[in-house]
Design a protein around this motif. Structure first.
Motif, PDB file in Angstrom:
ATOM      1  N   ASP A  58       0.820  -1.216   0.000  1.00 54.58           N
ATOM      2  CA  ASP A  58       0.000   0.000   0.000  1.00 54.58           C
ATOM      3  C   ASP A  58       0.852   1.263   0.000  1.00 54.58           C
ATOM      4  O   ASP A  58       0.395   2.320  -0.446  1.00 54.58           O
ATOM      5  N   ASP A  59       2.085   1.163   0.500  1.00 56.92           N
ATOM      6  CA  ASP A  59       2.981   2.324   0.488  1.00 56.92           C
ATOM      7  C   ASP A  59       3.358   2.730  -0.937  1.00 56.92           C
ATOM      8  O   ASP A  59       3.796   3.870  -1.165  1.00 56.92           O
ATOM      9  N   LEU A  60       3.213   1.812  -1.892  1.00 57.10           N
ATOM     10  CA  LEU A  60       3.552   2.108  -3.276  1.00 57.10           C
ATOM     11  C   LEU A  60       2.406   2.765  -4.041  1.00 57.10           C
ATOM     12  O   LEU A  60       2.580   3.167  -5.187  1.00 57.10           O
ATOM     13  N   VAL A  61       1.244   2.859  -3.414  1.00 56.15           N
ATOM     14  CA  VAL A  61       0.074   3.456  -4.063  1.00 56.15           C
ATOM     15  C   VAL A  61       0.093   4.968  -3.860  1.00 56.15           C
ATOM     16  O   VAL A  61       0.153   5.455  -2.729  1.00 56.15           O
ATOM     17  N   GLN A  62       0.055   5.697  -4.968  1.00 53.73           N
ATOM     18  CA  GLN A  62       0.089   7.155  -4.902  1.00 53.73           C
ATOM     19  C   GLN A  62      -1.263   7.723  -4.486  1.00 53.73           C
ATOM     20  O   GLN A  62      -1.355   8.587  -3.599  1.00 53.73           O
ATOM     21  N   VAL A  63      -2.319   7.254  -5.151  1.00 52.92           N
ATOM     22  CA  VAL A  63      -3.679   7.699  -4.848  1.00 52.92           C
ATOM     23  C   VAL A  63      -4.566   6.451  -4.836  1.00 52.92           C
ATOM     24  O   VAL A  63      -4.514   5.648  -5.774  1.00 52.92           O
ATOM     25  N   THR A  64      -5.363   6.272  -3.813  1.00 55.17           N
ATOM     26  CA  THR A  64      -6.189   5.078  -3.707  1.00 55.17           C
ATOM     27  C   THR A  64      -7.414   5.187  -4.618  1.00 55.17           C
ATOM     28  O   THR A  64      -7.836   6.292  -5.002  1.00 55.17           O
ATOM     29  N   PRO A  65      -8.029   4.032  -4.955  1.00 51.87           N
ATOM     30  CA  PRO A  65      -9.259   4.082  -5.740  1.00 51.87           C
ATOM     31  C   PRO A  65     -10.339   4.954  -5.114  1.00 51.87           C
ATOM     32  O   PRO A  65     -11.011   5.739  -5.818  1.00 51.87           O
ATOM     33  N   ASP A  66     -10.522   4.863  -3.818  1.00 47.20           N
ATOM     34  CA  ASP A  66     -11.550   5.673  -3.157  1.00 47.20           C
ATOM     35  C   ASP A  66     -11.245   7.167  -3.257  1.00 47.20           C
ATOM     36  O   ASP A  66     -12.159   7.991  -3.404  1.00 47.20           O
ATOM     37  N   GLU A  67      -9.969   7.524  -3.172  1.00 47.87           N
ATOM     38  CA  GLU A  67      -9.601   8.941  -3.303  1.00 47.87           C
ATOM     39  C   GLU A  67      -9.891   9.454  -4.700  1.00 47.87           C
ATOM     40  O   GLU A  67     -10.332  10.604  -4.876  1.00 47.87           O
ATOM     41  N   PHE A  68      -9.649   8.627  -5.720  1.00 46.64           N
ATOM     42  CA  PHE A  68      -9.991   9.044  -7.083  1.00 46.64           C
ATOM     43  C   PHE A  68     -11.497   9.279  -7.204  1.00 46.64           C
ATOM     44  O   PHE A  68     -11.938  10.235  -7.853  1.00 46.64           O
ATOM     45  N   ARG A  69     -12.272   8.407  -6.575  1.00 47.27           N
ATOM     46  CA  ARG A  69     -13.728   8.500  -6.709  1.00 47.27           C
ATOM     47  C   ARG A  69     -14.306   9.666  -5.904  1.00 47.27           C
ATOM     48  O   ARG A  69     -15.139  10.432  -6.415  1.00 47.27           O
ATOM     49  N   THR A  70     -13.871   9.799  -4.675  1.00 49.48           N
ATOM     50  CA  THR A  70     -14.507  10.776  -3.785  1.00 49.48           C
ATOM     51  C   THR A  70     -13.875  12.158  -3.861  1.00 49.48           C
ATOM     52  O   THR A  70     -14.588  13.170  -3.822  1.00 49.48           O
ATOM     53  N   GLU A  71     -12.547  12.219  -3.958  1.00 53.80           N
ATOM     54  CA  GLU A  71     -11.870  13.514  -3.942  1.00 53.80           C
ATOM     55  C   GLU A  71     -11.690  14.105  -5.339  1.00 53.80           C
ATOM     56  O   GLU A  71     -11.681  15.328  -5.495  1.00 53.80           O
ATOM     57  N   ARG A  72     -11.549  13.237  -6.342  1.00 49.27           N
ATOM     58  CA  ARG A  72     -11.320  13.750  -7.698  1.00 49.27           C
ATOM     59  C   ARG A  72     -12.532  13.567  -8.616  1.00 49.27           C
ATOM     60  O   ARG A  72     -12.483  13.955  -9.778  1.00 49.27           O
ATOM     61  N   ASP A  73     -13.574  12.952  -8.105  1.00 46.75           N
ATOM     62  CA  ASP A  73     -14.826  12.796  -8.849  1.00 46.75           C
ATOM     63  C   ASP A  73     -14.608  12.080 -10.184  1.00 46.75           C
ATOM     64  O   ASP A  73     -15.138  12.476 -11.215  1.00 46.75           O
ATOM     65  N   ILE A  74     -13.804  11.028 -10.149  1.00 44.26           N
ATOM     66  CA  ILE A  74     -13.555  10.208 -11.332  1.00 44.26           C
ATOM     67  C   ILE A  74     -14.317   8.899 -11.169  1.00 44.26           C
ATOM     68  O   ILE A  74     -14.263   8.249 -10.116  1.00 44.26           O
ATOM     69  N   ASP A  75     -15.029   8.515 -12.214  1.00 39.89           N
ATOM     70  CA  ASP A  75     -15.798   7.265 -12.199  1.00 39.89           C
ATOM     71  C   ASP A  75     -14.836   6.115 -12.487  1.00 39.89           C
ATOM     72  O   ASP A  75     -14.731   5.629 -13.611  1.00 39.89           O
TER      73      ASP A  75
END
Length: 451
Positions: A58-75
């Protein structure tokens, strides 16, 4: 009604494009399909996770899937695989949860990445034989080393991955054998770099088998040996790292043009032969800044940069994706090696150049300042134009100086231009004449023609 930008692939190029497009046009519908669980992860960090320098995947993940969905509004839809593209109808076919559906798009980015090459070796399916190109593979190797406690490792391939995995497994206490079918490791870096790295690997206990093709692997259920023409070498774990190949089949099946490199052909904006279809990252070609020709150099910065540019282009600001110099750097225990541009003289001649090269060794700091190390620099230029074509560096510190030469390549600088660069000097960081400037000064003399 808002337009829809669909991205196929959720790693560096895909998520960079999706994020940039969302920032530039908040009204755009951005949909990303990723066939696996992981997105936006640092694949280059995986050997260091296996080694133990990185605590968690998990330390290698820059942005999590949930962050893309909730913070960046990406489907973002993970575990959704795009299995077909219809560029005429502007739809993609998606498979998920034993179902299929059509997703329309106005503009599409194919960012399907690359995959590890799996040679047709006997025994590739044995327990304990791995490739390493995604997070699940890295996790499987880490688990195998931690739980099965192998004693002897075989690394097949002497490129970036092979060198990094040799260090990782040796640092975990394994006896490491590295097999390379060519005469030297790190072939794109040149012979002089390879020999320094090889000596250092041997000093650190790695047994090298150079000029040694592997024929397969032995064992019943678990791997026990590497099979060679001359016999066998025991191994409890094998990592095959012989390169990658672009995932271009999805595009090719849709009539999207694939170049001679095997990767998807694109223009300077990442656009394919279809006006509304783009490609970026490890599945796509880029323009070599030295030759001006299409090239396939799958590297992290190229993917991130091209994805970001396409995210701007699809939102109305045409932005070139930029070229590639093939700049790369690798760590081998206490040693660093880096390269950029064209080093191979035969390749330079094929590209129409008359190559001239020099190799110098210089200190990384002022000679009187503590901690100075030797840095070997090879610099290559075209005799007629004096244009810099490429370089390599190897040493215990200072190998990021390769970026000076990479900048020169992107700018089309000549050897005299590099010699005259106003590079920073202070005794703890460099001699008065930086090693790169010293190499340029020496090469300038070789370029001079007799009257």
């Amino acid at each position: 009604m808002s337009e829809t930008f669909v991205v196929v692939g959720g790693d560096a190029a895909g998520m960079s494009a999706a994020s940039k497009a969302r920032r530039e046009d908040p009204d755009l519908d951005v949909v990303v399909f990723e066939k696996g669980d992981w997105v936006s992860y640092a694949a280059c960090g995986m050997p260091y996770y296996v080694k133990g320098d990185v605590d968690s995947l998990d330390d290698l993940v820059q942005v999590t899937p949930d962050e893309f969905r909730t913070e960046r509004d990406i489907d973002l839809r993970t575990n959704h695989e795009v299995v077909g593209i219809d560029p005429e109808a502007r739809t993609v076919t998606v498979a998920a949860d034993d179902d299929r559906f059509e997703q329309p798009y106005d503009q599409l980015l194919v960012a399907t990445g690359a995959r590890a090459i799996e040679p047709p070796f006997d025994g590739m399916g044995l327990e304990g034989v791995f490739t390493i190109h995604d997070m699940d593979e890295a996790d499987a190797i880490h688990t195998h080393v931690t739980e099965s406690h192998p004693e002897t490792a075989a690394i097949v391939g002497g490129g970036y991955v092979g060198i990094e995995m040799a260090e990782a497994l040796a640092s975990r206490g394994l006896d490491v054998h590295l097999f390379e079918m060519l005469p030297h490791v790190l072939q794109p870096f040149g012979e002089s770099v390879a020999e320094v790295v090889e000596d250092h690997l041997r000093d650190r206990g790695v047994e090298l088998h150079l000029d040694t093709p592997v024929e397969g692997f032995g064992g019943e259920d678990n791997v026990t040996a590497v099979d060679l023409e001359s016999g066998t070498v025991p191994a409890d774990i094998v990592v095959v790292g012989v390169g990658v190949e672009p995932n271009a089949e999805l595009a090719a099946d849709a009539g999207i043009e694939v170049g001679e490199t095997g990767a998807i052909a694109t223009d300077e904006y990442g656009r394919t032969n279809y006006e509304t279809v783009f490609a970026a990252g490890d599945c796509a070609e880029a323009t070599n800044v030295v030759t001006g020709e299409p090239d396939h150099v799958p590297l992290a910065l190229t993917a991130n940069r091209s994805g970001r540019a396409i995210g701007q282009t699809v939102t109305g600001t045409p932005t070139p994706v930029g070229g590639t110099a093939g700049t790369a750097i690798v760590k081998a225990f206490d040693l660093g090696a880096a390269r950029t541009g064209i080093l191979d003289e035969s390749r330079a001649r094929e590209a129409g150049f008359d190559p001239v090269s020099v190799e110098i060794t210089a200190p990384t700091r002022a000679h009187y300042y503590p901690g100075a190390e030797e840095l070997t620099v090879t610099l290559v230029a075209d005799r007629d134009s004096e244009r810099v074509l490429g370089a390599s560096v190897v040493g215990r510190e200072g190998v990021k100086r390769i970026d000076t030469v990479a900048t020169a390549l992107h700018s089309g600088l000549t050897v005299p231009d590099v010699e005259q660069l106003d590079l920073a000097y202070a005794p703890p960081f460099s001699p008065v004449w930086d090693p790169v400037a010293t190499a340029a000064r020496v090469l300038s003399g070789s370029l001079e023609r007799p009257e």
